[in-house]
Design a protein around this motif. Structure first.
Motif, PDB file in Angstrom:
ATOM      1  N   GLU A  30      43.852  81.328  26.640  1.00 33.82           N
ATOM      2  CA  GLU A  30      43.704  79.937  27.045  1.00 33.82           C
ATOM      3  C   GLU A  30      45.022  79.201  26.886  1.00 33.82           C
ATOM      4  OE1 GLU A  30      41.105  76.070  25.750  1.00 33.82           O
ATOM      5  OE2 GLU A  30      41.709  77.576  24.327  1.00 33.82           O
ATOM      6  N   SER A  64      37.587  84.096  32.216  1.00 34.46           N
ATOM      7  CA  SER A  64      38.419  82.893  32.153  1.00 34.46           C
ATOM      8  C   SER A  64      38.059  81.896  33.239  1.00 34.46           C
ATOM      9  CB  SER A  64      39.900  83.267  32.233  1.00 34.46           C
ATOM     10  OG  SER A  64      40.134  84.070  33.355  1.00 34.46           O
ATOM     11  N   THR A  74      34.612  83.200  26.668  1.00 29.52           N
ATOM     12  CA  THR A  74      35.165  82.268  27.659  1.00 29.52           C
ATOM     13  C   THR A  74      36.198  81.412  26.929  1.00 29.52           C
ATOM     14  OG1 THR A  74      33.723  80.376  27.298  1.00 29.52           O
ATOM     15  CG2 THR A  74      32.822  82.159  28.636  1.00 29.52           C
ATOM     16  N   VAL A 112      32.209  79.627  34.083  1.00 29.84           N
ATOM     17  CA  VAL A 112      33.343  78.928  33.480  1.00 29.84           C
ATOM     18  C   VAL A 112      34.037  78.117  34.568  1.00 29.84           C
ATOM     19  CG1 VAL A 112      35.549  79.193  32.292  1.00 29.84           C
ATOM     20  CG2 VAL A 112      33.673  80.750  31.778  1.00 29.84           C
ATOM     21  N   GLY A 144      37.613  74.700  31.786  1.00 27.72           N
ATOM     22  CA  GLY A 144      37.302  75.492  30.597  1.00 27.72           C
ATOM     23  C   GLY A 144      35.857  75.336  30.166  1.00 27.72           C
ATOM     24  N   SER A 199      32.068  75.759  29.795  1.00 25.13           N
ATOM     25  CA  SER A 199      31.290  76.987  29.990  1.00 25.13           C
ATOM     26  C   SER A 199      29.802  76.672  29.989  1.00 25.13           C
ATOM     27  CB  SER A 199      31.567  77.991  28.867  1.00 25.13           C
ATOM     28  OG  SER A 199      32.940  78.225  28.749  1.00 25.13           O
TER      29      SER A 199
END
Lengths: 647, 167
Positions: free
Chosen positions: A166, A261, A310, A326, A330, A332
């Motif tokens: 991330e 991701s 994630t 996702v 970001g 989820s």
């Protein structure tokens, strides 16, 4: 020195071979035309060659269908048999002779040859080449070093990239991290990562990053996929399945999970796959928000449970099927279709206390980041009551929904029940394939005839009650309740298409299956007609069907039984008993349905025969005392299917 | 309803492979040959009442096949690579004239096939199972497709020589 005749003979062979392999060019065809038109001998040889080819083609077409499995690495030589995966079913009258033991090959060393000075085998050549290559590489390296400036950030950035993907996605460090990831890739790997699964299906896949396009079905740990669109199914060695739904980026982090991701996936883990762990986890977890400090969100490889990571959450399977989405922020979403999952905030990333929630079927959790404080927080949603809930329809749960029916007409015509083959049949007296409808009597011999060319048809027979118990299937089930018949069948057991052309042939009563016309009353679903003019029996091998598709449950046989009315076409019954037939349906030799005295005046009868998972053979029989004009048909015959035992 | 006279049907079933092979000599493409074969079957069955049992069946059936080949050629003249009229006439002519000799030679085919090594027989069988998809077969065998073509050519030529010399 070859004579002209021999030259032409050789040339004809080459041209004939090009015809056989379908590689003939227009120029070669022109030459062939010339030779055939001008030389009788050439024509005879060509005719012999092609007739031979035609006979071989006739007998061996569709006989051997090897499944390309992992190929043998060795190239088959002239005298080496093919790998077992391509060993054909031997057919025709030909029997392969047992392979003779091959003589040992002794390779004698060839006499030494003088080695030139520049060869790598020469004492001078090898160092010379090595020095030259070394100098070139050094020059290239120095040139690159003069242009590229590398700082000590390398180590830091690598560690950051490895620990948190991330973070490496940020705009500032992204470029550096990207370059370093490339540098990482360029580094020679000491050990290759283990295989953790394989790609078990792909539908219309397009790749966002072509460099991440899979080149082989097997997947190593660490493999990354970036789908622009389409679907891809990964089956882990553990049996867990993940369907990636493009656009999506996913990395196979461990044998028990991966990192999503961006995009959507559906994970399916068979219940009871890790019974001990699942049972324990389920017992310990209550469906409420609980604290869970001891678990590291990145430790997917240490967990025996299947886990999807994630950027903001860690979703752990507790024996279930679930979907994860996702977003590019970001955020989820995790939704449960069946069973339970555990959703944990990726709190450790921000140094914040983790929270865990356990979700049951039809529940959704949303993990968001507070825009002001940057903290993660989770909302649990139950069912569809909340309009913001993640709907299950967003996720693809099966790569391809299996068809609901197996088409028995397709099977009779040589297919596997999944296609729409028609206009082929079987000789009821021998079990041989009938490529055309053979309008003649076929005498029965009282024997059961296995059908070798179809793995889904067990056999056929011509029933006659006068000949004692009649064998119904290869397991030896018999039935002795049939009425007397003349012991003959008429025509082929025939898979007729729903629509037929009214040809001259159809006007001939011998071709009754066509003469009877569209007869839509027998096929309300428009699939077609299975013609069973008495006296015939055909047995389908249900077990063979299950072997091919183990996750399919055959629930019932369904068809419309009736008799076409030959009287409409001028057939006058000579005796009152004409135009009557008995129809029987058996499962493993047990009578499941029968109608004695079916006649054209009867309305078409929908028939359903329930099947259990233990049933092995389905037998359809038509029998008549006087077999003339008894146009017995099974319209729209299918086997209904359930997937994974669901009814 | 059904006529007891089914001699044409029986003869047809007995000789269907010969009819197909005859068509294949005149129509180079296998799929086209199958189409022509289907049409020939229909034509034969429609005209079965014309058959004189005193005559030989195969030449009679070949006549129908030849008509269907010509019809097919007319219909698809521009679409496909085909033999020209002269070549077709010449081929049909020699097969009618030398029918006995050709049939006798082809009867030896099975015997000659048996004389091949097991590996050659298997390769040949696979090539027919994969007819039209030889590249795929070559891929499975991990050999170059040209190597496969050469091997098949050698096998077929050895079969031809075997039946030509009468074993």
């Amino acid at each position: 020195m070859l004579s002209d005749k021999e030259k032409i003979a050789a040339e004809i062979c080459l041209l004939a071979e090009a015809v056989c392999t379908g590689t003939i060019t227009p120029l070669q065809l022109e030459r062939l035309n010339l030779l055939l038109a001008t030389s009788e001998e050439a024509a005879v040889r060509y005719a012999l060659y092609l007739r031979m080819h035609g006979l071989l083609l006739w007998h061996w077409r569709d006989k051997a269908k090897p499944t390309p499995t992992s190929p043998d690495n060795t190239c088959p030589s002239e005298n080496k048999p093919l790998p077992s995966s391509v060993t054909p079913a031997i057919s025709w009258e030909l029997e392969l002779p047992p392979e003779k033991p091959r003589p040992k090959v002794v390779i004698e060393p060839s006499p030494p040859r003088p080695i030139p000075w520049y060869s790598v085998n020469s004492p001078i050549g090898l160092p010379l080449i090595a020095y030259t290559l070394g100098a070139i590489i050094m020059l290239i390296a120095l040139s690159i070093g003069a242009v590229v400036h590398v700082t000590h950030n390398y180590e830091v950035a690598v560690s950051r990239t490895a620990s948190s993907e991330e973070e490496s996605g940020g705009s500032g460090g992204g470029r550096l991290a990207g370059a370093l990831v490339t540098a990482e890739k360029a580094k020679p790997k000491k050990e290759e990562a283990p295989f953790v699964g394989h790609i078990s299906g792909m539908v219309d896949c397009r790749w966002a990053d072509p460099s991440l396009k899979p080149l082989a079905p097997r997947i190593r740990q660490g493999a990354k996929f970036a789908l622009a669109s389409g679907l891809m199914e990964i089956t882990y060695k553990s049996g867990a399945k993940v369907i990636l739904q493009g656009p999506c980026t996913y990395e196979v982090e461990s044998p028990h999970g991966g990192y999503l991701s961006l995009g959507k996936l559906t994970a399916r883990v068979a219940s009871g796959q890790w019974p001990a762990a699942s049972a324990k986890s389920q017992a310990n977890h209550k469906p409420a928000i609980i604290n869970h400090k001891s678990h590291s969100p990145l430790a997917t490889s240490h967990s025996p449970l299947f886990t999807v990571r994630t950027p903001t959450a860690l979703i752990t399977d507790l024996g279930t099927e679930f979907g994860v989405e996702v977003f590019d922020t970001g955020e989820s979403h995790a939704h449960v279709f069946q069973g339970q999952i555990e959703v944990r905030l990726a709190g450790d990333v921000l140094g914040e206390e983790s929270r865990v929630v356990v979700l049951g079927a039809n529940q959704t959790a949303r993990v968001e980041r507070n825009k002001k404080k940057g903290k993660l927080w989770m909302i649990k949603l139950i069912g569809a009551a909340d309009p913001n809930a993640t709907h299950s329809s967003k996720f693809v749960r099966r790569l391809r929904e299996p068809p609901k029916f197996l088409d028995l007409l397709d099977i009779v015509a040589g297919g596997d029940g999944l296609g729409k083959r028609r206009e082929r049949g079987i000789d009821p007296a021998t079990g041989m394939e009938d490529p055309v409808f053979v309008a003649s009597y076929r005498g029965g011999d009282g024997q059961y005839h296995p059908v070798g060319w179809s793995k889904f048809i067990d056999g056929v027979f011509v029933p006659d009650g006068d000949m004692g118990p009649v064998q119904l299937d290869s397991a030896g089930h018999t039935f002795k309740g049939f009425s007397s018949s003349n012991g003959r069948a008429f025509g082929s057991i025939w898979a007729r298409a729903a629509e037929v052309r009214q040809t001259e042939q159809a006007k001939n009563l011998l071709y009754w299956i066509y003469t009877m016309g569209p007869e839509k009353r027998f096929m309300p679903e428009g699939r077609g007609i299975l013609g069973l003019h008495p006296n015939v029996g055909i047995t389908f091998d249900l077990q063979a069907i299950r072997r091919v598709s183990p996750d399919i449950v055959l629930s019932r046989f369904r068809a419309v039984v009736g008799m076409g009315d030959a009287r409409r076409f001028g057939v006058v019954p000579s005796e009152p008993e004409s135009l009557k037939a008995d129809v029987w349906i058996f499962v493993d030799g047990r009578v499941k349905w029968c109608l004695v005295g079916l006649c054209p005046d009867h309305d078409p009868m929908p028939v359903q025969v329930e099947l259990s998972s233990e049933d092995r053979f389905l037998t359809l029989v038509s029998i008549a005392y006087l077999s003339a004009g008894d146009w017995v048909v099974f319209g729209d015959p299918v086997l209904e299917r359930n997937v994974n035992g669901k009814k | 309803m059904a006529s007891s006279s089914s001699s044409v049907n029986e003869l047809f079933v007995q000789h269907q492979r010969d009819i197909f092979a005859f068509i294949l000599t005149l129509v180079p493409d296998r799929n086209d040959a199958e189409d022509v074969y289907q049409q020939t079957c229909l034509a034969l069955l429609e005209k079965q009442s014309d058959y004189d049992p005193q005559r030989e069946f195969l030449p009679w059936a070949f006549g129908f096949a030849l008509n269907e080949v010509r019809r097919f050629r007319r219909a698809h003249y521009r679409e496909r690579l085909q033999l020209n009229d002269e070549a077709i006439d010449s081929l049909a002519d020699v097969q009618f004239k030398s029918a006995k000799r050709l049939n006798a030679q082809l009867e030896l085919l099975l015997e000659c096939l048996r004389s091949l090594s097991a590996a050659k027989q298997e390769l040949l069988m696979q090539s027919y199972a994969y007819h039209g998809r030889l590249k795929e077969l070559a891929g499975i065998l991990q050999i170059d497709v040209n190597t496969l073509y050469k091997r098949l050519e050698r096998i077929r030529r050895s079969l031809l020589e075997c039946i030509e010399r009468g074993q």
